[in-house]
Enzyme design. Structure first.
Site, short mmCIF file in Angstrom:
data_model
loop_
_atom_site.label_atom_id
_atom_site.label_comp_id
_atom_site.label_asym_id
_atom_site.label_seq_id
_atom_site.Cartn_x
_atom_site.Cartn_y
_atom_site.Cartn_z
N ASP A 111 0.85 -1.19 0.00
CA ASP A 111 0.00 0.00 0.00
C ASP A 111 0.89 1.25 0.00
OD1 ASP A 111 0.93 0.34 2.62
OD2 ASP A 111 -0.94 -0.33 3.55
N PRO A 156 -12.73 -24.72 -3.60
CA PRO A 156 -13.00 -23.36 -3.15
C PRO A 156 -12.85 -23.19 -1.63
CG PRO A 156 -15.04 -24.48 -3.71
CD PRO A 156 -13.93 -25.39 -4.11
#
Length: 139
Positions: free
Chosen positions: A16, A58
């Site tokens: 970030d 998943p």
């Protein structure tokens, strides 16, 4: 249980504006680490599809505890192992170390799924094949 380790160098795009890894990037790394774990055990995602007729694995639950941040250029080690195998699901633990210190503990639950025989447009959980259980039990 079988364990796999891999080193990951933190890239510019993982960070970030404060130069700290943006936390969702870790979850992508954990997903790659689960794939690497299966491949190292001798059962790649491709095998899951072509050998076992599954659609995928998943994730149905995930969480992480963050202790030490990482920044651009750092090299972290992700150690992944299957902690528990149920009928159609399994739990993975990822331990991330940085400079030999525990940086992150992550936990995920995944389910093996295939096409529903009654309606191929739907997915249905599938039992973990005994061969896969054996591969992960060898430690």
């Amino acid at each position: 249980m079988f364990t796999n380790r891999r080193d990951v160098q933190i890239q510019w795009g993982d960070c970030d504006p404060a130069n700290i890894v943006y936390y969702p990037r870790y979850f992508a790394m954990f997903d790659d680490s689960t794939s690497a774990l299966f491949a190292a055990a001798g059962c790649s995602k491709r095998d899951l599809v072509h050998v076992y007729g599954l659609v995928g694995i998943p994730m149905v639950d995930t969480r992480a505890k963050f202790y030490i941040p990482s920044t651009y250029g750092d090299v972290i080690t992700i150690e992944s192992r299957i902690e528990k195998i149920n009928r159609s699901s399994f739990e993975v633990i990822h331990k991330v170390t940085k400079d030999d210190a525990l940086a992150i503990e992550a936990f995920e639950t995944r389910v093996l799924v295939g096409r529903d025989p009654a309606d191929p447009s739907k997915l249905k959980s599938a039992a973990v094949p005994a061969e896969i259980v054996e591969k992960f039990m060898r430690g």
